[in-house]
Motif scaffolding. Structure first.
Motif, PDB file in Angstrom:
ATOM      1  N   GLY A 254       0.791  -1.220   0.000  1.00 50.62           N
ATOM      2  CA  GLY A 254       0.000   0.000   0.000  1.00 50.62           C
ATOM      3  C   GLY A 254       0.822   1.267   0.000  1.00 50.62           C
ATOM      4  N   ARG A 255       2.135   1.136  -0.190  1.00 53.61           N
ATOM      5  CA  ARG A 255       3.020   2.313  -0.227  1.00 53.61           C
ATOM      6  C   ARG A 255       3.084   2.837  -1.658  1.00 53.61           C
ATOM      7  NH1 ARG A 255       8.418   0.740   3.031  1.00 53.61           N
ATOM      8  NH2 ARG A 255       8.996   2.771   2.145  1.00 53.61           N
ATOM      9  N   LEU A 256       1.972   3.366  -2.111  1.00 55.23           N
ATOM     10  CA  LEU A 256       1.835   3.744  -3.517  1.00 55.23           C
ATOM     11  C   LEU A 256       2.709   4.936  -3.883  1.00 55.23           C
ATOM     12  CD1 LEU A 256      -2.027   3.293  -3.973  1.00 55.23           C
ATOM     13  CD2 LEU A 256      -0.190   1.629  -4.336  1.00 55.23           C
ATOM     14  N   ASP A 257       2.878   5.881  -2.975  1.00 53.60           N
ATOM     15  CA  ASP A 257       3.722   7.039  -3.276  1.00 53.60           C
ATOM     16  C   ASP A 257       5.173   6.609  -3.491  1.00 53.60           C
ATOM     17  OD1 ASP A 257       1.518   8.646  -3.037  1.00 53.60           O
ATOM     18  OD2 ASP A 257       1.991   9.365  -1.024  1.00 53.60           O
ATOM     19  N   ASP A 258       5.639   5.655  -2.672  1.00 50.81           N
ATOM     20  CA  ASP A 258       7.006   5.169  -2.833  1.00 50.81           C
ATOM     21  C   ASP A 258       7.165   4.413  -4.146  1.00 50.81           C
ATOM     22  OD1 ASP A 258       7.908   6.180  -0.376  1.00 50.81           O
ATOM     23  OD2 ASP A 258       7.125   4.445   0.695  1.00 50.81           O
ATOM     24  N   ALA A 259       6.149   3.601  -4.481  1.00 50.25           N
ATOM     25  CA  ALA A 259       6.202   2.873  -5.748  1.00 50.25           C
ATOM     26  C   ALA A 259       6.194   3.842  -6.924  1.00 50.25           C
ATOM     27  CB  ALA A 259       5.019   1.907  -5.846  1.00 50.25           C
ATOM     28  N   GLU A 260       5.374   4.885  -6.831  1.00 46.45           N
ATOM     29  CA  GLU A 260       5.311   5.885  -7.910  1.00 46.45           C
ATOM     30  C   GLU A 260       6.677   6.524  -8.144  1.00 46.45           C
ATOM     31  OE1 GLU A 260       3.441  10.304  -8.835  1.00 46.45           O
ATOM     32  OE2 GLU A 260       2.957   9.267  -6.956  1.00 46.45           O
ATOM     33  N   ILE A 291      -0.301   2.388 -10.822  1.00 44.22           N
ATOM     34  CA  ILE A 291      -0.244   3.137  -9.566  1.00 44.22           C
ATOM     35  C   ILE A 291      -1.218   4.310  -9.591  1.00 44.22           C
ATOM     36  CG2 ILE A 291       1.205   4.575  -8.095  1.00 44.22           C
ATOM     37  CD1 ILE A 291       1.800   1.611  -7.854  1.00 44.22           C
ATOM     38  N   TYR A 292      -1.230   5.065 -10.691  1.00 46.15           N
ATOM     39  CA  TYR A 292      -2.121   6.224 -10.780  1.00 46.15           C
ATOM     40  C   TYR A 292      -3.581   5.795 -10.675  1.00 46.15           C
ATOM     41  CZ  TYR A 292       1.790   9.183 -12.231  1.00 46.15           C
ATOM     42  OH  TYR A 292       2.971   9.895 -12.272  1.00 46.15           O
ATOM     43  N   GLU A 293      -3.931   4.679 -11.283  1.00 42.42           N
ATOM     44  CA  GLU A 293      -5.320   4.222 -11.206  1.00 42.42           C
ATOM     45  C   GLU A 293      -5.685   3.844  -9.769  1.00 42.42           C
ATOM     46  OE1 GLU A 293      -5.541   1.132 -14.121  1.00 42.42           O
ATOM     47  OE2 GLU A 293      -6.135   2.518 -15.727  1.00 42.42           O
ATOM     48  N   ARG A 294      -4.769   3.209  -9.053  1.00 41.78           N
ATOM     49  CA  ARG A 294      -5.053   2.859  -7.665  1.00 41.78           C
ATOM     50  C   ARG A 294      -5.149   4.104  -6.786  1.00 41.78           C
ATOM     51  NH1 ARG A 294      -1.319  -1.758  -5.291  1.00 41.78           N
ATOM     52  NH2 ARG A 294      -2.587  -1.184  -3.472  1.00 41.78           N
ATOM     53  N   GLY A 296      -6.469   6.820  -7.846  1.00 43.49           N
ATOM     54  CA  GLY A 296      -7.608   7.592  -8.321  1.00 43.49           C
ATOM     55  C   GLY A 296      -7.223   8.748  -9.224  1.00 43.49           C
ATOM     56  N   ARG A 297      -6.016   8.727  -9.744  1.00 48.19           N
ATOM     57  CA  ARG A 297      -5.524   9.816 -10.614  1.00 48.19           C
ATOM     58  C   ARG A 297      -5.739   9.393 -12.076  1.00 48.19           C
ATOM     59  NH1 ARG A 297       0.372  10.358  -8.014  1.00 48.19           N
ATOM     60  NH2 ARG A 297       0.691  11.840  -9.727  1.00 48.19           N
ATOM     61  N   TYR A 298      -6.990   9.332 -12.456  1.00 50.20           N
ATOM     62  CA  TYR A 298      -7.352   8.751 -13.749  1.00 50.20           C
ATOM     63  C   TYR A 298      -6.933   9.618 -14.924  1.00 50.20           C
ATOM     64  CZ  TYR A 298     -10.122   5.743 -10.742  1.00 50.20           C
ATOM     65  OH  TYR A 298     -10.523   4.866  -9.760  1.00 50.20           O
TER      66      TYR A 298
END
Length: 584
Positions: A254-260, A291-294, A296-298
């Motif tokens: 759930g560390r989406l910012d780090d993955a991005e 990552i963007y889709e998860r 919500g940055r569609y």
């Protein structure tokens, strides 16, 4: 004789006792034999914590008497055990390190030596010496070979023993390393730190493939990434390679910012290396889009998808998906195969050829059936180049050149009977699919070896395959988190499936991320929509996955695919088969 009073006798006994105690204490402090005898006595009584003091004293006295480390090595190992019981990890690590460095330790059998090395690694972690620990466990991982990806708990093989030691250290690393703050190596010269990073990457990749290994993997991989970024730079290929292992770990946590951030840095590094118009950037675009889709940055995800389609249009042509691929469906080149789409026991391809004839390096005798692949040639192109084995040879050659690693075909075609026999022997340990649901039976799957063992995510060759396989018609069949096969660990980074160049390109460009079987099941829908310029939009339902797929296969009934359910949406339920219904 005069009678002595009880008081007199008690006093005499007390004097004797005191004298003996004084003598004993003096003896064990100045007499090596006495100190060693006391150590042995306490050890036999399982009083290891008290024994450690006498063991250390015996070592000092024996050293003063002129005994060498070679002679003292067995005692040093025993004293180290006693110190471990006192949680004196730094001292225990020093004793173990010195003892194992002597020639006399060579007399230990492999299993016993591995146990002491395991103790050294554990003591090193607990005393803050991560570098020593990762060096030991990375060497264990190499010695484990293929048992590193099998469930080998019941195996007596020494390779399985090494694998078990590494697996048991998972919680140790998870506790010692802060997954949110990388460990910063400051020990040794540049080469030593890079070697530590390589060891961390190997171990982290191993734990990333385990069901509950995310925290250990994140701690190790982020530390390796930090070291390589500082010493090599963020654009170095060894640094970028870690993105493909650490990114999914972060995403799963759930560390989406780090993955991005990882994926963005990797994208820019590859953009500088390969050019802004290279379709090879599509891998990192795909990762960022997910990552963007998860998040919500569609809008941003949609912009990336449009950018990828422009890259593909320029590289492969505007009408690349308008070609009728019905032949591939009819000849099973892009058919799904899983526990929901089974193969009949008498299914066998009719165009098998030897991989060696196409200059594919083989890990086994080139004459056996397992070293054969389907020709699967394109009828409208040069048959010498536009076929499965020729393209696999090109892909291996490219990745061997880029990685510098030895790459070979480990397994190609397997008949139903061969698969049944293999599953009976080692299927319970993983790496072998039950008969009837193996892509190897189609002759279209290739298990890849790197350095004479299964390909691992930490291999440079893995990055090359991930970036380039689609251009040669291959996709990764069993990505992380898949549910296509029975068993606890279906992720197989070594298993690559040929689906044809057009289909592989479409999967990269428009297919659902990490869902190859769903994509193949609904392929006619994707092909039709892509040919008309209609692609799934970010944030909207994928219409192809919501429609029941029409699976067209060979004309004879015996070769027809058999979905596990007659009704319902096969594309959507592919990952949701209840365990009780798994074929046996």
């Amino acid at each position: 004789m005069a009678f002595r009073s009880p008081t007199y006798l008690a006093g005499a006994f007390l004097i004797l006792a005191i004298s003996f105690a004084i003598y004993f204490n003096v003896a064990v402090r100045v007499d090596s034999s006495a100190a060693l005898a006391r150590f042995d006595q306490l050890t036999a009584q399982n009083a290891s914590r008290r024994a450690a003091v006498h063991g250390e004293r015996a070592l000092r006295l024996l050293t003063k008497e002129g005994q060498s480390e070679e002679q003292l090595a067995p005692l040093m190992l025993r004293v180290a055990d006693a110190q471990l019981s006192r949680n004196r990890n730094e001292r225990a690590a020093g004793l173990l390190r010195d003892a194992l460095a002597t020639k006399s330790s060579d007399t230990l059998n492999r299993r016993k030596r591995a146990l002491y090395e395991d103790k050294l690694a554990r003591a090193s972690v607990l005393s803050g010496d991560i570098e020593t620990a990762v060096a030991i466990y990375a060497s264990f991982l190499d010695l484990a070979g293929d048992d590193a990806v099998r469930s080998a708990d019941e195996s007596a093989a020494i390779s399985a023993f090494y694998a078990d030691r590494v697996a048991e250290a998972e919680q140790l690393f998870a506790a010692a390393l802060n997954h949110a703050r990388p460990y910063e190596s400051t020990v040794g010269a540049r080469e030593a730190q890079l070697a530590a990073a390589t060891n961390m990457a190997s171990l982290g990749s191993f734990y990333a493939m385990r069901e509950h290994g995310a925290y250990a993997a994140a701690g190790l991989l982020s530390s390796a990434y930090l070291i390589r970024t500082k010493l090599l730079g963020g654009d170095h290929q060894d640094t970028v390679q870690l993105t493909l292992v650490l990114g999914p770990v972060y995403s799963g946590m759930g560390r989406l910012d780090d993955a991005e951030k990882l994926y963005l840095d990797a994208f820019h590094a590859q953009e500088q290396l390969k050019g802004a118009n290279s379709p090879d950037l599509s891998l990192y675009i795909k990762l960022l889009t997910g990552i963007y889709e998860r998040q919500g940055r569609y809008t941003e995800a949609q912009a990336l998808q449009e950018h990828m389609r422009n890259l593909f249009r320029d590289a492969f042509g505007a009408q690349r998906y308008a070609i009728n691929r019905e032949r591939d469906r009819r000849e099973d080149i892009n058919r799904p195969v899983s526990q929901l789409f089974l193969l009949k026991s008498d299914y066998a391809p009719g165009d098998l050829v030897s991989a060696a004839e196409f200059s594919i390096p083989t890990a086994k005798s080139p004459n056996i059936d397992e070293m054969k692949l389907r020709l699967a040639g394109d009828p409208d192109a040069d048959p010498r180049e536009a076929n499965l084995p020729a393209r696999l040879a090109q892909l291996i050659s490219l990745c061997r050149s880029e990685s510098g690693e030895r790459i070979s075909l480990r397994s190609g075609y397997r008949s139903y009977a061969t698969q049944k026999g293999l599953y009976a022997n080692i299927g319970g340990k993983g790496t072998v699919t039950p008969p009837g649901m193996s892509e190897h039976q189609t002759g279209l799957a290739a298990d890849i070896n790197v350095e004479n063992r299964f390909m691992r995510p930490s291999d440079r060759a893995y990055q090359c395959f991930e970036e380039n396989a689609y251009r040669f018609g291959f996709i990764l069949s069993y990505p992380p988190g898949n549910n296509y096969l029975p068993g606890a660990d279906p992720y197989e980074p070594w298993h690559w499936r040929y689906v044809g160049v057009s289909t592989a390109q479409l999967y990269r460009e428009a297919g659902p991320y990490q869902k190859p079987q769903e994509f193949l099941a609904a392929l006619p829908c994707y092909q039709e929509r892509a040919a008309n310029g209609v692609f799934p939009a970010s944030g909207e339902d994928d219409l192809c996955l919501s429609a029941k797929p029409e699976i067209k296969v060979a004309a004879s009934e015996k070769d027809r695919l058999q979905p596990a359910e007659e009704d319902g949406d096969a594309a959507r339920i592919l990952n949701k088969l209840p365990a009780a219904r798994a074929p046996r």
